[in-house]
Design a protein around this motif. Sequence first.
Motif, mmCIF file in Angstrom:
data_model
loop_
_atom_site.group_PDB
_atom_site.id
_atom_site.type_symbol
_atom_site.label_atom_id
_atom_site.label_comp_id
_atom_site.label_asym_id
_atom_site.label_seq_id
_atom_site.Cartn_x
_atom_site.Cartn_y
_atom_site.Cartn_z
ATOM 1 N N THR A 372 0.867 -1.171 0.000
ATOM 2 C CA THR A 372 0.000 0.000 0.000
ATOM 3 C C THR A 372 0.906 1.224 0.000
ATOM 4 O O THR A 372 2.042 1.174 0.481
ATOM 5 C CB THR A 372 -0.926 0.038 1.226
ATOM 6 O OG1 THR A 372 -0.122 -0.008 2.419
ATOM 7 C CG2 THR A 372 -1.876 -1.132 1.230
ATOM 8 N N ILE A 373 0.420 2.322 -0.541
ATOM 9 C CA ILE A 373 1.247 3.512 -0.694
ATOM 10 C C ILE A 373 0.796 4.568 0.318
ATOM 11 O O ILE A 373 -0.297 5.131 0.184
ATOM 12 C CB ILE A 373 1.139 4.075 -2.136
ATOM 13 C CG1 ILE A 373 1.403 2.973 -3.165
ATOM 14 C CG2 ILE A 373 2.094 5.244 -2.314
ATOM 15 C CD1 ILE A 373 2.750 2.315 -3.044
ATOM 16 N N PRO A 374 1.602 4.844 1.350
ATOM 17 C CA PRO A 374 1.218 5.872 2.326
ATOM 18 C C PRO A 374 1.267 7.264 1.687
ATOM 19 O O PRO A 374 2.251 7.625 1.038
ATOM 20 C CB PRO A 374 2.286 5.758 3.413
ATOM 21 C CG PRO A 374 3.046 4.513 3.134
ATOM 22 C CD PRO A 374 2.885 4.222 1.692
ATOM 23 N N VAL A 375 0.216 8.027 1.873
ATOM 24 C CA VAL A 375 0.132 9.377 1.322
ATOM 25 C C VAL A 375 -0.413 10.308 2.401
ATOM 26 O O VAL A 375 -1.360 9.947 3.119
ATOM 27 C CB VAL A 375 -0.783 9.426 0.082
ATOM 28 C CG1 VAL A 375 -0.918 10.855 -0.442
ATOM 29 C CG2 VAL A 375 -0.249 8.519 -1.020
ATOM 30 N N HIS A 376 0.191 11.483 2.535
ATOM 31 C CA HIS A 376 -0.293 12.514 3.447
ATOM 32 C C HIS A 376 -0.473 13.806 2.665
ATOM 33 O O HIS A 376 0.086 13.960 1.567
ATOM 34 C CB HIS A 376 0.667 12.691 4.621
ATOM 35 C CG HIS A 376 0.627 11.541 5.583
ATOM 36 N ND1 HIS A 376 -0.126 11.552 6.730
ATOM 37 C CD2 HIS A 376 1.234 10.323 5.549
ATOM 38 C CE1 HIS A 376 0.007 10.397 7.370
ATOM 39 N NE2 HIS A 376 0.842 9.622 6.671
ATOM 40 N N ASP A 377 -1.225 14.728 3.226
ATOM 41 C CA ASP A 377 -1.566 15.922 2.461
ATOM 42 C C ASP A 377 -1.081 17.229 3.070
ATOM 43 O O ASP A 377 -1.264 18.293 2.467
ATOM 44 C CB ASP A 377 -3.082 16.005 2.236
ATOM 45 C CG ASP A 377 -3.873 16.056 3.541
ATOM 46 O OD1 ASP A 377 -3.255 16.201 4.615
ATOM 47 O OD2 ASP A 377 -5.113 15.955 3.483
ATOM 48 N N SER A 378 -0.430 17.207 4.229
ATOM 49 C CA SER A 378 -0.022 18.467 4.853
ATOM 50 C C SER A 378 1.275 19.016 4.277
ATOM 51 O O SER A 378 1.568 20.199 4.423
ATOM 52 C CB SER A 378 0.102 18.304 6.372
ATOM 53 O OG SER A 378 1.019 17.273 6.691
ATOM 54 N N GLY A 379 2.094 18.172 3.640
ATOM 55 C CA GLY A 379 3.286 18.636 2.947
ATOM 56 C C GLY A 379 4.364 19.211 3.835
ATOM 57 O O GLY A 379 5.284 19.880 3.348
ATOM 58 N N ASP A 380 4.330 18.953 5.137
ATOM 59 C CA ASP A 380 5.311 19.521 6.054
ATOM 60 C C ASP A 380 6.305 18.464 6.517
ATOM 61 O O ASP A 380 6.282 17.310 6.057
ATOM 62 C CB ASP A 380 4.612 20.176 7.252
ATOM 63 C CG ASP A 380 3.672 19.218 7.993
ATOM 64 O OD1 ASP A 380 3.592 18.033 7.605
ATOM 65 O OD2 ASP A 380 3.007 19.663 8.949
ATOM 66 N N VAL A 381 7.196 18.852 7.421
ATOM 67 C CA VAL A 381 8.197 17.917 7.947
ATOM 68 C C VAL A 381 7.511 16.710 8.576
ATOM 69 O O VAL A 381 7.946 15.565 8.407
ATOM 70 C CB VAL A 381 9.112 18.628 8.960
ATOM 71 C CG1 VAL A 381 9.970 17.616 9.720
ATOM 72 C CG2 VAL A 381 10.014 19.639 8.256
ATOM 73 N N LEU A 382 6.414 16.948 9.289
ATOM 74 C CA LEU A 382 5.686 15.844 9.918
ATOM 75 C C LEU A 382 5.186 14.851 8.879
ATOM 76 O O LEU A 382 5.310 13.636 9.058
ATOM 77 C CB LEU A 382 4.515 16.384 10.732
ATOM 78 C CG LEU A 382 3.632 15.326 11.401
ATOM 79 C CD1 LEU A 382 4.427 14.518 12.421
ATOM 80 C CD2 LEU A 382 2.417 15.983 12.063
ATOM 81 N N ALA A 383 4.630 15.343 7.782
ATOM 82 C CA ALA A 383 4.108 14.443 6.745
ATOM 83 C C ALA A 383 5.214 13.593 6.148
ATOM 84 O O ALA A 383 5.033 12.389 5.912
ATOM 85 C CB ALA A 383 3.412 15.255 5.653
ATOM 86 N N ARG A 384 6.365 14.190 5.897
ATOM 87 C CA ARG A 384 7.479 13.416 5.323
ATOM 88 C C ARG A 384 8.031 12.414 6.335
ATOM 89 O O ARG A 384 8.497 11.329 5.960
ATOM 90 C CB ARG A 384 8.553 14.379 4.807
ATOM 91 C CG ARG A 384 8.091 15.180 3.590
ATOM 92 C CD ARG A 384 9.153 16.102 3.038
ATOM 93 N NE ARG A 384 9.343 17.303 3.821
ATOM 94 C CZ ARG A 384 8.674 18.452 3.657
ATOM 95 N NH1 ARG A 384 7.734 18.542 2.726
ATOM 96 N NH2 ARG A 384 8.940 19.493 4.410
#
Length: 493
Positions: A372-384
Amino acid sequence: MRKTYQVSAATLPQHAEQLLAQGHRLALVAVHSDKGGPRVVYLFVAGPPDTRVELQIRLDPDRPAVPSLAHLSFPAGRFEREMRDLFGIVPLDHPLPRRLVRHFHWPRHWYPMRPDAGPPPAFGEQEGPYPFLEVEGDGVYEIPVGPVHAGLIEPGHFRFSVVGETILKLKARLWFVHKGVEKLFQGRSAAAGLPLAERVSGDTAVGHALAYCLAVEEATGTDVPEEARRARAMLLELERVHSHVADLGMLCNDVGHSILNAHAQRVREQLLRLNKEITGHRLLRGGIVPGGAVLHALPDATRLKAIGEDIREIADLALGHSTVRDRFTGTAILHAAAAREIGCLGYVARASSITDDARVAHPFTGYGAQLTIPVHDSGDVLARFLVRTEEIGISLALVAQFAEDISAPAAVLAPAPPPGTGPRTGVGLVEGWRGTIATRVELAPDGTLARVKPVDPSFFNWPALPVALADTIVPDFPLTNKNFNLSYAGNDL
C-alpha cells in the motif's frame, strides 16, 4: 511496452504537450552523439498500466538546437540546461538560459560529453560572481552556507535572503562534485558498468543497480527468472528500511532529541549487519547483477518482526513528544500544486498528496496485497516523517513475504541471450527509497555500453527545497534539509 517516435523540431512541443496532457511525466532526457550528428531522446512515462513513450529528434550537427519545452514542464527546462552545459545543444527560447552544471570557472565553449571534447582544459578564473537573485529592502541581509559543510556531507552552496530570521528567498547551487559518471560508462561491458551504477549515489546501491540491470536486460532481450525478481524486490525494500530508519533518527536529533537518534542508529546498525549476511556487503552491493540476483542468506522472520517493533516504538516516542511534534508540524510546507509543477518524486511527493510510485506504475514483479502507498496531504516535515515511518512497516512486511519464496544461498540468473539479440536499447524504472530512478541504456554493435543515462530522484526534488523553505525561519533549514535528504552525488553526475 516502450514506443518510440521520430519527430521533428517543429512538432516536438506539440507531441510533448499531448503526452503531458494525457498524464505522462518527463522522466529523462538523453543526448546521443551519433555519426550523423546529435540525437536527443525524451522519455515520457505513465502508469498504471506501465506506459513508456520516447520522442527522438535528430539535430543539425553544425547548429545543434532544440525548441525548449520549459514552458510545458519544469523538469524539461532543467534537462535542457544540463544538455547545453554538457553537449552544447542550445534550447531555443529557454526562459532561464544560464549555466546549470558547469560552474563559471569551466572554460567557455568546452562541452565535456561531446566526442570531440578532448582532455579537460585548465580551469580559468571565475567569470564574475554567480548570478544569485538579490533581494533588496529594509533589513534584508544574506547568509551564505557552504559549499563546504561541517561533518562529512557533500558540497552544496545555499544563499539565504533573510529579514530577521524569516527566509525570503533561498537559492541552492549544486554540481560541485560533478564526476563525469555518464562518460565513465561508455565503452564498458555491461558487467563492468554495474559497479559504477551501484555508486551513482552510494546510499542507493540497490535502486541504481536495479534500474541499470533492468535497462541492460531490456536492451539484450534477457528474461529474468521470477525468483530473481522477488529477490531483487526484497533487496530494494531492505534498502528502503535502513535508509528511512537513519532519517527518522537524524530528524529527531535535529530537534534536540539525540537519545531517539541513538536508538534509531542502533537499529540501523542491526539492519546493516543483516545486509552483510544477505549479500556480503553492508549496503547490499553485489546482490543484484545483470540477469538476476545473488544471495548469501535470507532474513529471519522473527528477527524482522523484532526490528519492526523496535522502529515503531522509536517513532511512537518521537511523535508522542510535544517538542518533536511541534517542531515537525507546519514546518517547511510544500503544497501539492507546487510539488506537481516541480515534478517531485518519492516521499517528498507522497507527503504532498501525490500517489506516484514506480512499484505500482512500472512493476518488475508482483507485490501482492502487502503493498500500500502511504500518502499525506499536509506537505510539512511531519508528513514526510510519517510517510517514511509507514513505508518502513510496509517494506518489512514485503521483505518477509518475498523471503518465503526464495532459495538461498543461491545465484538465480537468466540464461545469457544469444549475442546480437534484443533491441539494443532499454529503460529501467525503479522506486528507490528516495523516489523513482530512471536509467536508459544503448548498446554499441560489439555489446559494450554506448550510452548510459541515469536520473536520480534528487534531480527532480532539489528545486522543491527552496520552495518549501520560503517564509520559514533560518533555524528550520537544517531540519528541512535533512527531512528532504536529497543526494548531492546522485544529482551531480
